[in-house]
Design a protein around this motif. Structure first.
Motif, mmCIF file in Angstrom:
data_model
loop_
_atom_site.group_PDB
_atom_site.id
_atom_site.type_symbol
_atom_site.label_atom_id
_atom_site.label_comp_id
_atom_site.label_asym_id
_atom_site.label_seq_id
_atom_site.Cartn_x
_atom_site.Cartn_y
_atom_site.Cartn_z
ATOM 1 N N ALA A 1 42.456 68.988 26.327
ATOM 2 C CA ALA A 1 43.878 69.522 26.773
ATOM 3 C C ALA A 1 44.468 70.805 26.098
ATOM 4 O O ALA A 1 44.400 71.127 25.124
ATOM 5 N N VAL A 2 44.760 71.686 27.171
ATOM 6 C CA VAL A 2 45.409 72.917 26.778
ATOM 7 C C VAL A 2 46.461 73.160 27.734
ATOM 8 O O VAL A 2 46.887 72.669 28.546
ATOM 9 N N LYS A 3 47.471 74.332 27.222
ATOM 10 C CA LYS A 3 48.462 74.844 27.984
ATOM 11 C C LYS A 3 48.069 75.816 28.753
ATOM 12 O O LYS A 3 47.689 76.675 28.376
ATOM 13 N N GLY A 4 48.345 76.076 30.273
ATOM 14 C CA GLY A 4 47.921 77.280 30.839
ATOM 15 C C GLY A 4 48.812 78.156 30.726
ATOM 16 O O GLY A 4 49.940 78.050 30.061
ATOM 17 N N ASN A 5 48.383 79.598 31.084
ATOM 18 C CA ASN A 5 49.356 80.643 31.168
ATOM 19 C C ASN A 5 50.747 80.426 31.642
ATOM 20 O O ASN A 5 51.590 81.254 31.306
#
Length: 365
Positions: free
Chosen positions: A310-314
């Motif tokens: 899981a990541v944070k998008g721009n």
């Protein structure tokens, strides 16, 4: 033979009562020593010694303190399914004690059963009004916060693991979450989580802690591969997905609650449905509803296999970098899966047990 006088009989009864009282007091002293010995062993990760001491104390007296200690021993060993099963027993048998109920509610929350946890604690708060501990547990669940580090007896029972003693890690703060791969020798973390940290420590849900350094960066994905100075254990049950999961399929995300202190913690599992592909990208909308945070948690597919991170998008939205894309950038550390496609659906308890070792706290100085 002359009969025993009334006075003699009274003296005999008193002597027996005193002997019994002394015997009870001695037993309580021994039980207290066993509990202290077990706690010392648990804090040093001597799991078997801790379990034996707590089990002996429990056999001497059916009490909530020994039983919650056994539950925590199972958690320190990474055995969530045994822990939550015994916690359910403890909560039911000792329904009038906030320690057992609070611990069971916390473990339900950790394993993705938040609604059940809130219902249990709400009913307990009505039954046991004015219990501060239950209020603290409910507040931490509501806010998706790590349980505040306290020294007993401030808290009814400890709701986080013991961490391996390490002076460097104790000076750090929890910055986010990482995913352990490659037989426990490397971990993947969002680059933003690291900031400008000079030193990075990684810690699993059993408190095992390792120093780590940057191996390589995947700039296009905003990810960094960390090399652990010594491996951490990976669960035997962990399998890597052979391909990306389908949009709309069940997914699990395990992450640590935000915390500005270096307090050890157990990860929290979130269950939902995976999102759709993003336009002109191999990434996906995460889909699983996860509280605000820096991301970095392990993503498991419906069969319980590790399927991404899981990541944070721009744009700040929650996204997922899936396994096919990770393999493309990390072929050496994430080789193609050769095992047959698994179609059975694991229980959330089993997924969480895997997450205890696979999902890491990121501590930075």
């Amino acid at each position: 033979m002359s009969p025993i006088s009334a006075a003699s009989r009274v003296l005999m009864v008193l002597a027996m009562a005193m002997a019994q009282t002394c015997s009870v007091a001695a037993a309580e002293d021994e039980r207290a020593r066993l509990l202290a010995r077990g706690e010392e062993a648990l804090s040093a990760s001597r799991i078997n010694d801790a379990w034996l001491a707590f089990e002996r104390a429990s056999n001497m007296k059916h009490a909530v303190d020994a039983e919650t200690a056994i539950v925590r021993t199972y958690m320190q060993a990474g055995q969530y399914r045994r822990a939550i099963s015994f916690a359910a027993h403890t909560s039911g048998v000792h329904a009038g004690d906030p320690a057992g109920v609070g611990l069971y509610g916390w473990l339900l929350h950790l394993g993705g059963q938040r609604a059940a946890a809130e219902r249990l604690l709400s009913e307990a708060s009505i039954r046991l009004p004015g219990q501060r501990f239950l209020g603290e547990v409910r507040a931490a669940i509501r806010e998706n916060a790590a349980f505040p580090e306290q020294d007993p007896p401030a808290a009814a029972v400890r709701l986080y693991p013991y961490a391996e003693s390490n002076a460097g890690a104790r000076k750090s703060v929890v910055a986010g979450t990482a995913v352990l791969i490659d037989q426990g020798r490397h971990a993947i973390v969002p680059t933003a989580t690291l900031g400008g940290a000079r030193t990075v420590w990684l810690r699993n849900g059993m408190g095992q802690t390792r120093k780590a350094s940057v191996k390589t960066r995947i700039k296009s994905k905003g990810l960094t591969l960390l090399s652990l100075h010594a491996p951490l254990p990976l669960p035997q049950e962990l399998q890597i997905a052979a391909s990306d999961p389908f949009p709309g399929s069940v997914g699990y995300v395990a992450e640590y609650a935000a915390n500005t202190r270096p307090t050890p913690a157990w990860p929290v599992l979130h269950v939902g449905f995976l999102g759709l592909p993003l336009e002109n990208s191999a990434d996906r909308a995460l889909g699983v509803d996860v509280p605000r945070g820096p991301r970095g948690g392990a993503l498991f597919d419906s069969t319980g296999r590790l399927a991404g991170i899981a990541v944070k998008g721009n744009d700040g939205s929650d996204q997922a970098v899936l396994i096919n894309d990770l393999r493309k950038h990390l072929t050496k550390w994430l080789p193609a899966a050769h095992s047959p496609l698994e179609t059975s659906k694991p229980s959330a308890d089993l997924v969480y047990e895997t997450a205890l070792q696979t999902t890491l706290q990121v501590l930075r100085e």
